[in-house]
Design an enzyme around this catalytic site. Structure first.
Site, PDB file in Angstrom:
ATOM      1  N   SER A  63       0.599  -1.060  -0.386  1.00  0.00           N
ATOM      2  CA  SER A  63      -0.034  -0.005   0.001  1.00  0.00           C
ATOM      3  C   SER A  63       0.573   0.887   0.403  1.00  0.00           C
ATOM      4  O   SER A  63       1.847   1.597  -0.897  1.00  0.00           O
ATOM      5  CB  SER A  63      -1.102  -0.085   1.219  1.00  0.00           C
ATOM      6  OG  SER A  63      -2.363   0.758   0.874  1.00  0.00           O
ATOM      7  N   ASP A  73      -6.263  -4.047  -2.136  1.00  0.00           N
ATOM      8  CA  ASP A  73      -4.972  -3.520  -1.374  1.00  0.00           C
ATOM      9  C   ASP A  73      -3.951  -4.781  -0.339  1.00  0.00           C
ATOM     10  O   ASP A  73      -4.911  -5.821  -0.056  1.00  0.00           O
ATOM     11  CB  ASP A  73      -5.450  -3.049  -0.465  1.00  0.00           C
ATOM     12  CG  ASP A  73      -4.341  -2.430   1.064  1.00  0.00           C
ATOM     13  OD1 ASP A  73      -3.840  -3.271   1.163  1.00  0.00           O
ATOM     14  OD2 ASP A  73      -4.744  -0.878   1.252  1.00  0.00           O
TER      15      ASP A  73
END
Length: 281
Positions: free
Chosen positions: A62, A174
């Protein structure tokens, strides 16, 4: 008390790094996700380099993948801050189709491609390993070759907020959903690994809103996700003050960098000792 550059260990660590280059010893760093809190990674890297500690490779999820991409592309701390200064939550989050997430990450992808025109892992000056979660298989994956921008934005695609990213007919979100500290990607490649956690579960958290509940769930999941992986790192840097801000507090970037910088300074003696012991063998 924080050690200074004049201390004997600083001279020792400089010697060790010279020896390390000759013996091909490796130092790696793992940067976790955490939305805007991950901007603290810039401060971490700045503090390390001020003390002559230069990671050879990076693994990230991320925001850790975003900062990692900039760092391994050879960007300075000032350049990374200029890039992150362009990131604003109101530009990232735009209402889209309900079933596809609120928005895509085209805005962020364009910023990355602007900063790294040769859009590939192979163009980076240091190896980068990016963690993503595969919606189709239910497993996390590590990208370290091929197209860079797609892997990085997939790693940052928070579910239900951002649309999944398609890569080779697979849907990715993610990486932090399944692995927010991908130490496995570089553990066997490095003699010493530093892990950086900007979401430590350090104190009771009072919530009073639906958004607060959602964010607390996010924090608890990240803490549980990361716990066992921190044990695989040789040194851990945690940034507890980052929890004062939510994952979209990009306007607080300068404070987050300061937090990361100061918390890393406090760990420099431990890091130096670990490096001296492991890399001098």
């Amino acid at each position: 008390m924080i050690a200074t550059k004049q201390d004997s260990w600083f001279q020792n660590i400089t010697t060790v790094f010279r020896q390390r280059k000759k013996r091909k010893k490796k130092l790696g760093i793992v940067l976790c996700g955490g939305g805007a809190r991950g901007i603290a990674h810039v401060g971490v890297l700045k503090a390390l380099e001020e003390y002559g500690i230069f990671p050879d490779m990076v693994a990230g999820t991320s925001m850790g993948a975003i900062v990692g991409a900039m760092y391994t592309a050879g960007k300075s701390h000032e350049e990374m801050m200029a890039l992150l200064g362009k990131v604003r939550s109101h530009k990232i989050i735009r209402v889209g189709l309900p079933l596809g997430g609120l928005t895509d990450l085209t805005y962020l992808k364009n910023i990355i491609k602007e900063q790294i025109p040769e859009d590939s892992f192979e163009s980076l000056v240091k190896p980068l390993h990016v963690c993503v979660s595969n919606l189709n298989t239910g497993h996390y994956e590590i990208f370290n070759s091929g197209k860079l921008s797609s892997a990085v934005i997939a790693s940052a695609a928070i579910p239900l907020i951002f649309k999944p990213v398609k890569i080779n007919d697979q849907s990715y979100i993610d990486g932090g959903v399944l692995n927010n500290l991908p130490v496995e990607a570089i553990r066997d490649l490095c003699d010493v690994v530093i892990g950086v956690n900007v979401n430590p579960n350090t104190a009771e958290n009072k919530v009073s809103s639906m958004w607060g509940i959602g964010e607390r769930v996010f924090d608890m999941h990240m803490a549980a996700n990361v716990k066992s992986r921190l044990a695989k790192c040789d040194v851990v840097i945690e940034v507890p003050n980052a929890l004062e801000y939510n994952i979209f507090d990009f306007r607080k970037g300068h404070l987050l960098v300061e937090f990361g910088y100061n918390d890393t300074l406090a760990k420099i003696p431990e890091i130096a000792q670990e490096i001296e012991v492991k890399l001098a063998d």
